[in-house]
Design a protein around this motif. Sequence first.
Motif, mmCIF file in Angstrom:
data_model
loop_
_atom_site.group_PDB
_atom_site.id
_atom_site.type_symbol
_atom_site.label_atom_id
_atom_site.label_comp_id
_atom_site.label_asym_id
_atom_site.label_seq_id
_atom_site.Cartn_x
_atom_site.Cartn_y
_atom_site.Cartn_z
ATOM 1 N N GLN A 1 0.808 -1.052 -0.119
ATOM 2 C CA GLN A 1 0.090 -0.113 0.108
ATOM 3 C C GLN A 1 0.907 1.313 -0.046
ATOM 4 N N ILE A 2 0.561 2.241 -0.830
ATOM 5 C CA ILE A 2 1.161 3.430 -0.828
ATOM 6 C C ILE A 2 0.048 4.382 -0.641
ATOM 7 N N HIS A 3 0.144 5.421 0.334
ATOM 8 C CA HIS A 3 -0.865 6.212 0.712
ATOM 9 C C HIS A 3 -0.381 7.569 1.281
ATOM 10 N N GLN A 4 -1.232 8.571 1.143
ATOM 11 C CA GLN A 4 -0.871 10.133 1.293
ATOM 12 C C GLN A 4 -1.499 10.386 2.650
ATOM 13 N N ASP A 5 -0.658 10.920 3.642
ATOM 14 C CA ASP A 5 -1.313 11.306 4.849
ATOM 15 C C ASP A 5 -2.043 12.724 4.764
ATOM 16 N N ALA A 6 -3.081 13.039 5.269
ATOM 17 C CA ALA A 6 -3.636 14.333 5.127
ATOM 18 C C ALA A 6 -3.170 15.464 5.747
ATOM 19 N N SER A 7 -2.136 15.320 6.631
ATOM 20 C CA SER A 7 -1.652 16.223 7.801
ATOM 21 C C SER A 7 -0.390 16.799 7.043
ATOM 22 N N ARG A 8 0.500 16.252 6.630
ATOM 23 C CA ARG A 8 1.786 16.535 6.005
ATOM 24 C C ARG A 8 1.816 16.172 4.388
ATOM 25 N N ASN A 9 1.100 15.595 3.843
ATOM 26 C CA ASN A 9 1.116 15.157 2.548
ATOM 27 C C ASN A 9 2.306 14.310 2.222
ATOM 28 N N ASN A 10 2.576 13.492 3.016
ATOM 29 C CA ASN A 10 3.764 12.710 2.670
ATOM 30 C C ASN A 10 3.233 11.447 2.510
ATOM 31 N N TRP A 11 4.031 10.703 1.283
ATOM 32 C CA TRP A 11 3.547 9.142 0.923
ATOM 33 C C TRP A 11 4.283 8.252 1.654
ATOM 34 N N TRP A 12 3.193 7.153 2.288
ATOM 35 C CA TRP A 12 3.824 6.457 3.094
ATOM 36 C C TRP A 12 3.631 4.890 2.299
ATOM 37 N N LEU A 13 4.573 3.983 2.736
ATOM 38 C CA LEU A 13 4.623 2.597 2.371
ATOM 39 C C LEU A 13 4.427 1.625 3.414
ATOM 40 N N THR A 14 3.435 0.867 3.118
ATOM 41 C CA THR A 14 2.697 -0.244 4.268
ATOM 42 C C THR A 14 2.952 -1.538 3.534
ATOM 43 N N VAL A 15 3.474 -2.720 3.979
ATOM 44 C CA VAL A 15 3.625 -3.637 3.568
ATOM 45 C C VAL A 15 3.366 -4.943 4.566
ATOM 46 N N GLY A 16 2.511 -5.979 3.863
ATOM 47 C CA GLY A 16 2.135 -7.174 4.750
ATOM 48 C C GLY A 16 0.994 -7.295 5.484
ATOM 49 N N HIS A 17 0.712 -8.501 5.872
ATOM 50 C CA HIS A 17 -0.491 -8.694 6.962
ATOM 51 C C HIS A 17 -0.044 -9.215 8.014
ATOM 52 N N PRO A 18 -0.429 -8.293 9.401
ATOM 53 C CA PRO A 18 -0.971 -6.957 9.311
ATOM 54 C C PRO A 18 -0.051 -6.044 8.661
ATOM 55 N N LEU B 1 2.771 15.884 -7.033
ATOM 56 C CA LEU B 1 2.067 14.795 -6.046
ATOM 57 C C LEU B 1 2.076 15.605 -4.716
ATOM 58 N N ARG B 2 1.823 16.613 -4.595
ATOM 59 C CA ARG B 2 1.590 17.379 -3.255
ATOM 60 C C ARG B 2 0.128 17.106 -2.846
ATOM 61 N N ASP B 3 -0.731 16.862 -3.640
ATOM 62 C CA ASP B 3 -2.316 16.813 -3.346
ATOM 63 C C ASP B 3 -2.692 15.637 -3.990
ATOM 64 N N GLY B 4 -2.351 14.200 -3.802
ATOM 65 C CA GLY B 4 -3.033 13.077 -4.584
ATOM 66 C C GLY B 4 -2.550 13.032 -5.876
ATOM 67 N N ALA B 5 -2.852 12.037 -6.636
ATOM 68 C CA ALA B 5 -2.371 11.621 -7.993
ATOM 69 C C ALA B 5 -3.310 11.298 -8.892
ATOM 70 N N LEU B 6 -3.069 11.498 -10.003
ATOM 71 C CA LEU B 6 -4.145 11.320 -11.348
ATOM 72 C C LEU B 6 -4.243 9.832 -11.734
ATOM 73 N N ASP B 7 -3.077 9.376 -11.805
ATOM 74 C CA ASP B 7 -3.067 7.871 -12.172
ATOM 75 C C ASP B 7 -2.578 6.912 -11.186
ATOM 76 N N THR B 8 -3.051 5.536 -11.385
ATOM 77 C CA THR B 8 -2.338 4.834 -10.567
ATOM 78 C C THR B 8 -2.453 3.293 -11.568
ATOM 79 N N ALA B 9 -1.616 2.695 -11.539
ATOM 80 C CA ALA B 9 -1.370 1.486 -11.990
ATOM 81 C C ALA B 9 -0.654 0.048 -11.357
ATOM 82 N N TRP B 10 -0.954 -0.973 -12.109
ATOM 83 C CA TRP B 10 -0.321 -2.311 -11.546
ATOM 84 C C TRP B 10 0.204 -3.020 -12.508
#
Length: 264
Positions: A133-150, A165-174
Amino acid sequence: MDKGLPELIPLVKPAVVSLRDDMTENIKYGAYGIINVYNLTIAHDQASTHNMWIESGPLDKLNMIVAGWQVSPQLYGDSRNRLFTFWTGNGNGDGCFDMLCPSFVQVHRSITPGYLLEKSSIYGGPQIVISIQIHQDASRNNWWLTVGHPGMIIGYWPSELFLYLRDGALDTAWGGAGQAGRDGVCPPMGSGHKPDGHSDHATYFRDLNWIDATGAFQRPSKKTVETVDGSNVYDLKNYGKSREMGHWISFGGPGGYCEGGMDG
């Protein structure tokens, strides 16, 4: 190229297969997927990547964050599977793999980009998967990497690295990419087999989602675009939604001569 993209890696356009969500009306604050991992044997000057990414901006100044697993003897000195990341804030004019330049801020005590993935799937047998998972936090707009279960929070890319990429992204792909060696031959991708509808035969990404402004998961829109390298050494199948797999794709192939370009 920044020092994070060494002369080690041939500057040849890789052979890419991907499913991209191009619905730019949906600003994406992250992406998620679960991918299975296979052992690969590749040449020293090849690389085989299996990843998801988010991006925004004009082509010559593209902002991009990539995460997944790859095999790259030139980068790591062996042919073993590694968790990997890549970023650029200027159309590949800057950025780097993993932590080869000052950028990614590690918070996990032991797992970091470049981490060795010990276990792998068996063709037709048990599958070893990792969630990303890659996600942007709403407070500082940093992009975080999360891996695995949990989910284990590995670290983050500061928002200051990016203009688009300061406020979200237009595209995502896999999908994935095969970097040819100097002889023009691309390596195997995934399990080394093209998708045939069986989830234990080829590499897949399942439970595909993008993340909206509220942090909720959303499935890919109807504006998805499939890209498959024109040299026919790889393939990608978009199977859509199923009860067991969520929205899923399967991709990969045996590799081979791959200077045939791209089909959009």
